[in-house]
Write a protein that holds these residues in place. Structure first.
Motif, PDB file in Angstrom:
ATOM      1  N   PRO A  73       0.807  -1.226   0.000  1.00 29.38           N
ATOM      2  CA  PRO A  73       0.000   0.000   0.000  1.00 29.38           C
ATOM      3  C   PRO A  73       0.838   1.272   0.000  1.00 29.38           C
ATOM      4  O   PRO A  73       0.523   2.228  -0.699  1.00 29.38           O
ATOM      5  CB  PRO A  73      -0.798  -0.112   1.299  1.00 29.38           C
ATOM      6  N   LYS A  74       1.922   1.267   0.775  1.00 32.60           N
ATOM      7  CA  LYS A  74       2.671   2.519   0.900  1.00 32.60           C
ATOM      8  C   LYS A  74       3.394   2.870  -0.395  1.00 32.60           C
ATOM      9  O   LYS A  74       3.775   4.016  -0.600  1.00 32.60           O
ATOM     10  CB  LYS A  74       3.659   2.431   2.072  1.00 32.60           C
ATOM     11  N   TYR A  88      -4.567   9.464  14.369  1.00 32.58           N
ATOM     12  CA  TYR A  88      -3.873   8.827  15.485  1.00 32.58           C
ATOM     13  C   TYR A  88      -4.170   9.637  16.748  1.00 32.58           C
ATOM     14  O   TYR A  88      -3.733  10.783  16.866  1.00 32.58           O
ATOM     15  CB  TYR A  88      -2.378   8.765  15.215  1.00 32.58           C
ATOM     16  N   MET A  91      -1.454  11.618  18.811  1.00 26.68           N
ATOM     17  CA  MET A  91      -0.577  12.587  18.170  1.00 26.68           C
ATOM     18  C   MET A  91      -1.319  13.908  17.967  1.00 26.68           C
ATOM     19  O   MET A  91      -2.539  13.925  17.808  1.00 26.68           O
ATOM     20  CB  MET A  91      -0.141  12.072  16.796  1.00 26.68           C
ATOM     21  N   ASN A  96       0.032  14.104  13.195  1.00 28.79           N
ATOM     22  CA  ASN A  96      -0.807  13.270  12.357  1.00 28.79           C
ATOM     23  C   ASN A  96      -0.508  13.503  10.879  1.00 28.79           C
ATOM     24  O   ASN A  96      -0.368  12.562  10.111  1.00 28.79           O
ATOM     25  CB  ASN A  96      -2.284  13.582  12.623  1.00 28.79           C
ATOM     26  N   PHE A  99       3.117  12.402   9.863  1.00 27.26           N
ATOM     27  CA  PHE A  99       3.523  11.012  10.153  1.00 27.26           C
ATOM     28  C   PHE A  99       4.124  10.304   8.933  1.00 27.26           C
ATOM     29  O   PHE A  99       5.223   9.757   8.996  1.00 27.26           O
ATOM     30  CB  PHE A  99       2.294  10.246  10.668  1.00 27.26           C
ATOM     31  N   ALA A 100       3.390  10.369   7.820  1.00 26.41           N
ATOM     32  CA  ALA A 100       3.863   9.645   6.625  1.00 26.41           C
ATOM     33  C   ALA A 100       5.187  10.211   6.132  1.00 26.41           C
ATOM     34  O   ALA A 100       6.073   9.473   5.708  1.00 26.41           O
ATOM     35  CB  ALA A 100       2.814   9.718   5.528  1.00 26.41           C
ATOM     36  N   LEU A 103       7.983   9.045   8.274  1.00 26.37           N
ATOM     37  CA  LEU A 103       8.338   7.663   7.964  1.00 26.37           C
ATOM     38  C   LEU A 103       9.143   7.588   6.681  1.00 26.37           C
ATOM     39  O   LEU A 103       9.975   6.712   6.515  1.00 26.37           O
ATOM     40  CB  LEU A 103       7.073   6.802   7.832  1.00 26.37           C
ATOM     41  N   ARG A 147      -3.882  15.084   6.057  1.00 25.88           N
ATOM     42  CA  ARG A 147      -2.922  13.986   6.127  1.00 25.88           C
ATOM     43  C   ARG A 147      -2.745  13.342   4.754  1.00 25.88           C
ATOM     44  O   ARG A 147      -1.654  12.917   4.386  1.00 25.88           O
ATOM     45  CB  ARG A 147      -3.426  12.946   7.134  1.00 25.88           C
ATOM     46  N   ARG A 151       0.973  14.148   1.469  1.00 26.19           N
ATOM     47  CA  ARG A 151       1.775  13.115   0.825  1.00 26.19           C
ATOM     48  C   ARG A 151       1.791  13.288  -0.689  1.00 26.19           C
ATOM     49  O   ARG A 151       2.529  12.610  -1.384  1.00 26.19           O
ATOM     50  CB  ARG A 151       1.222  11.738   1.184  1.00 26.19           C
TER      51      ARG A 151
END
Lengths: 367, 328
Positions: A73-74, A88, A91, A96, A99-100, A103, A147, A151
């Motif tokens: 998925p990522k 989340y 957080m 929140n 987060f991605a 990571l 969120r 990305r």
């Protein structure tokens, strides 16, 4: 850039349930595609399969020109917004959204810039230090959108994102998401059970039921030319009137006949439906195509239907009427000027050019 | 009004039951603070007191022991400062004798005596080490196992989980012997491993964690997965921070049970330097059987740490025991 192609997608669950049946469709680049259908129709499963949250049983999913069947998925370059927001809880709003990116090990300054940009776009700059529990439902949904936005994915997936909001907020967020789509120009796939959301937001709608696609078309085409009885009944509120009856020849005219209704077909309809003469057929007419014969007579007296006005529902800008014509129930949508009372007998006429006919066996649209 | 009466009755009943529960405890603490002679009187007192007689003379008050009392004159021993007899059998007028009751008279030195009588320091150290080592083990195994049971799909998941649960129904003495034989095969008898490793898994904790994990919305895991977190990353960054209360509760339960464990260490270890608190306490019982006050002092300081822990975590425990079983 990122069109999504789904080919012959199937999903069987371990208990043998066939949730998605041979589904194929294509969402063009930058298209806002809405999957709509009653609950349990498999629309959310399709979305989760695209996201890679569930394994597909057979078929192909292409994002852009990449077959993603076995991609994590990522790595599918997607973002998903969930019905219950799935923020989340431990957080802050900032964390929140970041987060991605964290990571992905992007550097701090970049993260800050991206988050700030998304926050500005959604008008949530002032809440960056709060926790999800301190936000209202609408604010949480914005954070969930944020969120996804930070990305910068090729594809946005929405899973009934508005159904936890109250009616007023839902309408507001609806247009905000549409604006967002116009601004971001990503491909979006949006799942909902609400046909109003589907109609108002979609570039194209995919109507599903029982794991099968029933129709893919633009909102107006679906409304005006439903492929079958299910689509006709599902799209539009109040729902289309569907009457079981027969086609019979009367006075050299082909008529749709039930116990309380007898109405002549138009010339084009007669031509197409010749083969259904003396056979059972389903007649469909939308509530707004029924008129009070006193004001808007679409036809001569013989074409009018006498009906008993059962219930009147005033909405202010319009009235919904529950009518009884013989044994048949009809819903009509009248302008406020026409004020029949409950219990009154009423002459109504219908706009036959807008009528639909369906085969009672196959349920498919005939006209 | 009716509501008030109802509440009144409930509170009264609760108070009575609470009293029943707390009396033995209070008795233990109060006994631990008495002198042995006061305990031997078998009077039902909860506040330790000291009774003695004094002789009021012209030169001041002298502590005495009364040998015999009559209406107008008594025979006494006169005591010195160290309460040793200084003068024996003196006849004095009874009205010069006064009975003095000192309340409370707490003999804290019982604790010191009890603590030094057997090596409680070693027992405490052993118990702390064993308890915390197995606590860490329990947390790690439970967290991972519960995650698998709650969130992963694999063949036989339900069956394995049921087997786990059914193990909870087997009373401990049944597997004591087989465990002993197993540890013997490992050559682990009389070692710390014997006290720690078998207690690094706790089914109840797995169950508790699993229920908690299942109560976390599935979308949270989905979202984290799409955001790019690995399975371990999800555990570490999402699940762990959201599990703090349940971890606290499970820790207290685990600590209490390993702090109180007796049968297992008694059977599996023999060396005095491996004795844990409960085993040490029972040895102490044998050695100091006549000194009830010391026994009670030892019992009191043995449960004190767990008592403090319980008070600190009280809110968590009540909250989470009220929740267990309701979800899911």
């Amino acid at each position: 850039m990122a069109k999504i192609t789904i080919k012959n997608l199937n999903k069987f669950y371990d208990n043998g349930f066939h949730a998605v049946k041979d589904v194929s469709f294509e969402a063009l680049d930058k298209e806002f595609m809405v999957l709509v259908g009653p609950s349990g129709c498999g629309k959310t499963t399709v979305l989760r399969l695209i996201a890679g949250l569930e394994e597909i049983s057979s078929g192909e999913i292409w994002i852009g020109d990449k077959l993603v069947n076995n991609v994590h998925p990522k790595d599918r370059n997607i973002a998903m917004v969930f019905q219950n927001y799935a923020l989340y809880p431990h957080m802050t709003v900032y964390d929140n959204m970041a987060f991605a990116l964290k990571l992905r090990k992007e550097d701090k300054a970049t993260i800050q810039k991206k988050v700030a940009h998304a926050a500005e776009l959604l008008g949530i700059e002032s809440m960056m230090k709060r926790r999800p529990a301190q936000l209202s439902g609408g604010q949480r949904q914005r954070v969930a959108l944020g969120r996804a936005i930070v990305r910068n994915p090729q594809v946005f997936l929405f899973d009934e994102p508005l159904s936890n909001l109250d009616a007023k907020l839902r309408v507001q967020m609806r247009s905000e998401i549409v604006k967002l789509h116009r601004h971001l120009e990503n491909t979006m796939i949006y799942v909902t059970h609400d046909q109003v959301e589907a109609m108002t937001m979609a570039d194209r709608i995919v109507v599903m039921k029982d794991g099968v696609i029933h129709q893919i078309d633009t909102p107006l085409d679906i409304y005006n030319n439903p492929a079958n009885m299910f689509v006709a009944g599902f799209i539009g509120s109040p729902a289309i009137n569907l009457l079981d009856g027969r086609l019979e020849a009367r006075d050299s005219q082909l008529c749709f006949v039930t116990e309380g209704v007898s109405i002549a077909l138009t010339k084009t309809q007669e031509e197409t439906l010749k083969s259904y003469k003396d056979k059972a057929i389903v007649f469909g007419i939308r509530p707004e195509d029924i008129y009070d014969a006193r004001f808007d007579s679409m036809a001569d007296a013989p074409q009018q239907i006498m009906a008993l006005c059962d219930i009147v529902e005033p909405l202010g800008n319009e009235y919904h009427l529950q009518l009884k014509a013989g044994k048949d129930d009809l819903t009509a949508r009248f302008d406020p000027k026409e004020l029949p009372r409950a219990g009154e007998q009423l002459a109504i006429s219908v706009d036959m050019a807008k009528a639909h006919f369906f085969d009672p066996e196959t349920q498919l649209s005939l006209v | 009004m009716k509501e008030k009466i109802r509440l009144g009755i409930i509170y009264a009943l609760l108070a009575i039951f609470g009293l029943f529960m707390i009396v033995p405890f209070v008795w233990m603490v109060s006994t631990s603070l008495m002198t042995q002679s006061e305990f031997n009187k078998q009077e039902a007192v909860f506040i330790p007191k000291e009774e003695y007689h004094v002789w009021n003379t012209d030169g001041g008050q002298r502590r005495i022991l009364v040998v015999q009392t009559e209406a107008d004159s008594s025979v006494i021993h006169v005591l010195n400062k160290d309460l040793k007899i200084e003068q024996e059998y003196i006849k004095v007028p009874t009205k010069q004798i006064e009975k003095i009751v000192k309340k409370p008279s707490l003999h804290w030195d019982n604790y010191k005596k009890a603590f030094n009588k057997v090596p409680f320091a070693i027992y405490f150290k052993n118990t702390l080490f064993v308890s915390f080592a197995s606590l860490i083990g329990v947390m790690i195994t439970s967290f991972l196992a519960a995650y698998a049971f709650a969130r992963m799909e694999f063949k036989g998941k339900q069956l394995i989980f049921l087997m786990f649960l059914s193990m909870m129904m087997v009373p401990a003495p049944i597997y004591l012997i087989s465990s002993y034989m197993l540890l013997d095969k490992f050559n682990w008898l009389d070692t710390y491993q014997a006290l720690i490793v078998p207690w690094c898994v706790n089914i109840f904790t797995i169950f508790m964690f699993r229920q908690h994990f299942r109560s976390l919305p599935k979308e949270l895991f989905d979202a984290a997965m799409i955001d790019g977190a690995s399975t371990f990353g999800i555990l570490w960054r999402i699940v762990l921070p959201l599990s703090k209360p349940i971890i606290a509760t499970a820790s207290v339960f685990t600590l209490i049970s390993s702090w109180n464990s007796f049968m297992w260490p008694l059977v599996m270890t023999n060396r005095p330097e491996l004795r844990v608190l409960q085993v040490g306490l029972s040895y102490f019982n044998q050695e100091a059987s006549t000194q009830t006050t010391l026994l009670m002092a030892a019992s009191t300081f043995s449960i004190l740490p767990i008592l403090i822990l319980f008070f600190l975590a009280q809110k968590q425990i009540i909250a989470s025991t009220a929740k267990t079983g309701m979800k899911d």
